[in-house]
Design a protein around this motif. Structure first.
Motif, PDB file in Angstrom:
ATOM      1  N   LEU A 195       1.215  -6.955 -17.454  1.00  6.24           N
ATOM      2  CA  LEU A 195       2.056  -5.874 -16.941  1.00  6.24           C
ATOM      3  C   LEU A 195       1.230  -4.688 -16.430  1.00  6.24           C
ATOM      4  CD1 LEU A 195       4.889  -5.818 -19.633  1.00  6.24           C
ATOM      5  CD2 LEU A 195       5.090  -6.598 -17.272  1.00  6.24           C
ATOM      6  N   SER A 196       0.017  -4.554 -16.925  1.00  9.86           N
ATOM      7  CA  SER A 196      -0.823  -3.412 -16.540  1.00  9.86           C
ATOM      8  C   SER A 196      -1.067  -3.276 -15.040  1.00  9.86           C
ATOM      9  CB  SER A 196      -2.167  -3.476 -17.280  1.00  9.86           C
ATOM     10  OG  SER A 196      -1.969  -3.364 -18.668  1.00  9.86           O
ATOM     11  N   PRO A 197      -1.279  -4.396 -14.293  1.00  7.71           N
ATOM     12  CA  PRO A 197      -1.526  -4.234 -12.854  1.00  7.71           C
ATOM     13  C   PRO A 197      -0.402  -3.539 -12.087  1.00  7.71           C
ATOM     14  CG  PRO A 197      -2.172  -6.415 -13.564  1.00  7.71           C
ATOM     15  CD  PRO A 197      -1.479  -5.775 -14.727  1.00  7.71           C
ATOM     16  N   ALA A 198       0.802  -3.498 -12.640  1.00  8.82           N
ATOM     17  CA  ALA A 198       1.888  -2.794 -11.954  1.00  8.82           C
ATOM     18  C   ALA A 198       1.517  -1.338 -11.724  1.00  8.82           C
ATOM     19  CB  ALA A 198       3.178  -2.881 -12.772  1.00  8.82           C
ATOM     20  N   LEU A 199       0.736  -0.759 -12.647  1.00 10.69           N
ATOM     21  CA  LEU A 199       0.324   0.637 -12.512  1.00 10.69           C
ATOM     22  C   LEU A 199      -0.883   0.792 -11.585  1.00 10.69           C
ATOM     23  CD1 LEU A 199       0.684   1.843 -16.209  1.00 10.69           C
ATOM     24  CD2 LEU A 199       2.287   2.136 -14.330  1.00 10.69           C
ATOM     25  N   SER A 200      -1.396  -0.346 -11.070  1.00 10.96           N
ATOM     26  CA  SER A 200      -2.559  -0.293 -10.188  1.00 10.96           C
ATOM     27  C   SER A 200      -2.180  -0.234  -8.717  1.00 10.96           C
ATOM     28  CB  SER A 200      -3.454  -1.519 -10.433  1.00 10.96           C
ATOM     29  OG  SER A 200      -3.866  -1.572 -11.782  1.00 10.96           O
ATOM     30  N   VAL A 201      -0.887  -0.300  -8.410  1.00 11.74           N
ATOM     31  CA  VAL A 201      -0.460  -0.147  -7.017  1.00 11.74           C
ATOM     32  C   VAL A 201      -0.922   1.236  -6.544  1.00 11.74           C
ATOM     33  CG1 VAL A 201       1.544   0.005  -5.491  1.00 11.74           C
ATOM     34  CG2 VAL A 201       1.504  -1.686  -7.327  1.00 11.74           C
ATOM     35  N   PRO A 202      -1.696   1.331  -5.467  1.00 12.58           N
ATOM     36  CA  PRO A 202      -2.429   2.563  -5.141  1.00 12.58           C
ATOM     37  C   PRO A 202      -1.581   3.813  -4.922  1.00 12.58           C
ATOM     38  CG  PRO A 202      -2.544   0.956  -3.348  1.00 12.58           C
ATOM     39  CD  PRO A 202      -2.012   0.241  -4.529  1.00 12.58           C
ATOM     40  N   ALA A 203      -0.384   3.672  -4.336  1.00 15.15           N
ATOM     41  CA  ALA A 203       0.418   4.860  -4.022  1.00 15.15           C
ATOM     42  C   ALA A 203       1.516   5.126  -5.052  1.00 15.15           C
ATOM     43  CB  ALA A 203       1.045   4.706  -2.628  1.00 15.15           C
ATOM     44  N   LEU A 204       1.455   4.465  -6.199  1.00 16.32           N
ATOM     45  CA  LEU A 204       2.540   4.534  -7.178  1.00 16.32           C
ATOM     46  C   LEU A 204       2.738   5.952  -7.726  1.00 16.32           C
ATOM     47  CD1 LEU A 204       4.626   2.858  -8.763  1.00 16.32           C
ATOM     48  CD2 LEU A 204       2.893   2.577 -10.536  1.00 16.32           C
ATOM     49  N   SER A 223       0.806  -1.225   0.000  1.00 16.38           N
ATOM     50  CA  SER A 223       0.000   0.000   0.000  1.00 16.38           C
ATOM     51  C   SER A 223       0.842   1.280   0.000  1.00 16.38           C
ATOM     52  CB  SER A 223      -0.944   0.012   1.213  1.00 16.38           C
ATOM     53  OG  SER A 223      -0.181   0.014   2.426  1.00 16.38           O
ATOM     54  N   LYS A 224       2.100   1.175   0.445  1.00 10.60           N
ATOM     55  CA  LYS A 224       2.960   2.356   0.481  1.00 10.60           C
ATOM     56  C   LYS A 224       3.988   2.378  -0.648  1.00 10.60           C
ATOM     57  CE  LYS A 224       2.687   2.954   5.524  1.00 10.60           C
ATOM     58  NZ  LYS A 224       3.489   3.038   6.776  1.00 10.60           N
ATOM     59  N   VAL A 225       3.914   1.422  -1.547  1.00  9.45           N
ATOM     60  CA  VAL A 225       4.885   1.369  -2.643  1.00  9.45           C
ATOM     61  C   VAL A 225       4.665   2.555  -3.581  1.00  9.45           C
ATOM     62  CG1 VAL A 225       5.591   0.119  -4.724  1.00  9.45           C
ATOM     63  CG2 VAL A 225       5.256  -1.111  -2.565  1.00  9.45           C
ATOM     64  N   ALA A 226       5.692   3.370  -3.717  1.00  6.28           N
ATOM     65  CA  ALA A 226       5.601   4.560  -4.564  1.00  6.28           C
ATOM     66  C   ALA A 226       6.437   4.438  -5.835  1.00  6.28           C
ATOM     67  CB  ALA A 226       6.050   5.794  -3.776  1.00  6.28           C
ATOM     68  N   TYR A 227       7.337   3.447  -5.873  1.00  8.54           N
ATOM     69  CA  TYR A 227       8.246   3.312  -7.017  1.00  8.54           C
ATOM     70  C   TYR A 227       8.363   1.839  -7.411  1.00  8.54           C
ATOM     71  CZ  TYR A 227       9.673   7.970  -5.448  1.00  8.54           C
ATOM     72  OH  TYR A 227       9.684   9.283  -5.051  1.00  8.54           O
ATOM     73  N   ILE A 228       8.401   1.590  -8.723  1.00 15.38           N
ATOM     74  CA  ILE A 228       8.575   0.226  -9.226  1.00 15.38           C
ATOM     75  C   ILE A 228       9.660   0.209 -10.298  1.00 15.38           C
ATOM     76  CG2 ILE A 228       7.514  -1.676 -10.508  1.00 15.38           C
ATOM     77  CD1 ILE A 228       4.871  -1.041  -9.234  1.00 15.38           C
ATOM     78  N   LEU A 229      10.568  -0.746 -10.146  1.00 19.68           N
ATOM     79  CA  LEU A 229      11.586  -1.008 -11.167  1.00 19.68           C
ATOM     80  C   LEU A 229      11.184  -2.288 -11.879  1.00 19.68           C
ATOM     81  CD1 LEU A 229      14.259   0.453 -11.887  1.00 19.68           C
ATOM     82  CD2 LEU A 229      15.444  -1.269 -10.544  1.00 19.68           C
TER      83      LEU A 229
END
Length: 406
Positions: A332-341, A297-303
């Motif tokens: 791959l689309s759900p990666a952009l669904s992380v709420p705090a991204l 829920s706090k993930v703001a960045y994805i590599l």
């Protein structure tokens, strides 16, 4: 026999674009990784010579059970390597043709007017695939030391420090015991090609990381704020993860995913040696992760490092590239669904536009939630980004570094 079969399988995987040398070696499950990697690398280095020898000796016509890849491995070790120290029935098969192969090698040397095996190689091959053109990059691990301290250490070892590079040409001109600070990345030192630091105290203690510049760019571009929560989607063997930790200053949390047990074990050792804390390893395909899990829920960045052909890597054999499947694009689309991204960096080692095609397609599905920032400017500078040009969420950015083209 297992060694030669495993090496042949890696070569076959390279030719059909199943992955890079390191990835295929790790996934082979062969117990002696270094031995296998060395044999594959050397066979690749001698590949043009081996093809001539196989054709001249008509080995594949005489031995129908031999695949071209296995034949290359066997002939390399018979004539240029350790003389077939193992191999079982394949060893016996190759030795039956030893006289013919040695005669063909002698004729090849006469035609080329050389006396040593090494002289049969082109200059770039003699140094290893692409090695003669590529400097040795060394990332200073700021979790354990500082750039100034590492520079002083190498000065004491007899190296001459030339300061910060002003151009790429300066990096290419490096020779002898001279080194520079990279012109783009503030913690990256640059040494002449083939400089070996594997036995150096700074490397064995985790104070420096031997990491190519292209591999350093994704974490540098993601630039997560200290204290952030970050996902490294395809993390092993861990160089990029340790770079993320250094940028985070070991504050925050890194969720690192990889499906291979052995690679994760190697990664854990590497991260511990580098002094990385606050990381959580998961043996799991990131595409199966639930973005709504409270853990993230706090993930703001994805590599995001999706699998690719590796056609942009200098040590890879040429191969065709297949377009990414519709299923993979959708996954791959759900990666952009992380709420705090806030930001996601997607990158690959493909020479063509496949990475940007993936990004463009995913963004079209996402509507105006994110905008694309192209490596050379903003969206719209590449055809696949036209659909996302001008659309953005104030804090949402998808960064696409063109690592393979640099």
């Amino acid at each position: 026999m297992a060694l030669y079969s495993a090496a042949a399988a890696v070569l076959e995987g390279l030719e059909r674009g199943a992955g890079g040398v390191k990835a295929l070696v790790y996934h082979s499950r062969f117990p002696h990784v270094r031995q296998l990697y060395a044999l594959v690398s050397e066979t690749l280095r001698y590949s043009p010579v081996l093809e001539e020898l196989l054709a001249g000796a008509a080995l594949l016509q005489a031995e129908k059970k031999l695949s071209p890849q296995l034949a290359k491995v066997l002939v390399y070790d018979l004539l240029f390597g350790k003389g077939l120290k193992c191999g079982g029935r394949w060893k016996a098969l190759a030795r039956r043709h030893r006289a013919r192969l040695e005669a063909e090698l002698a004729r090849l040397k006469v035609r080329r007017k050389v006396s040593r095996n090494e002289d049969l190689l082109a200059p770039a091959q003699a140094a290893g695939p692409g090695a003669s053109q590529i400097p040795r990059y060394v990332r200073v691990n700021t979790l354990k030391t500082r750039v100034d301290d590492v520079v002083d250490f190498f000065k004491r070892e007899g190296y001459s420090y030339l300061g910060k590079a002003a151009s790429v040409e300066e990096l290419r001109a490096l020779s002898g015991k001279k080194f520079l600070l990279d012109l783009h990345l503030p913690e990256l030192l640059v040494f002449p090609p083939q400089t070996d630091f594997h036995e150096n105290l700074l490397y064995t203690s985790g104070h420096i990381i031997l990491q190519d510049k292209a591999s350093c760019l994704p974490a540098f571009l993601l630039s997560p704020a200290a204290g952030s929560h970050v996902i490294d989607a395809c993390a092993a063997p861990g160089n990029k993860t340790s770079h993320l930790a250094a940028i985070l200053k070991n504050k925050g949390r890194i969720f690192a995913f990889d499906v291979d047990t052995k690679r994760l074990a190697t990664m854990n050792t590497m991260l511990m040696r580098a002094g990385v804390t606050g990381f959580q390893l998961a043996q799991q395909d990131f595409l199966t992760v639930d973005p709504g899990d409270p853990k993230y829920s706090k993930v703001a960045y994805i590599l995001l490092d999706p699998s690719c052909s590796g056609s942009g890597m200098v040590n890879r054999v040429p191969m065709a590239e297949a377009a990414p499947s519709a299923e993979r694009l959708q996954a791959l689309s759900p990666a952009l669904s992380v709420p705090a991204l806030l930001r996601l960096v997607s990158f690959s080692c493909a020479l063509h536009w496949k990475n940007e095609d993936v990004v463009g397609t995913v963004l079209q599905e996402q509507g105006s939630a994110f905008r694309c920032v192209w490596h050379g400017g903003d969206a719209g500078q590449h055809p696949s980004c036209q659909g996302c040009a001008g659309t953005r969420r104030p804090s949402g950015t998808l960064v696409v570094p063109a690592c393979a083209l640099s």
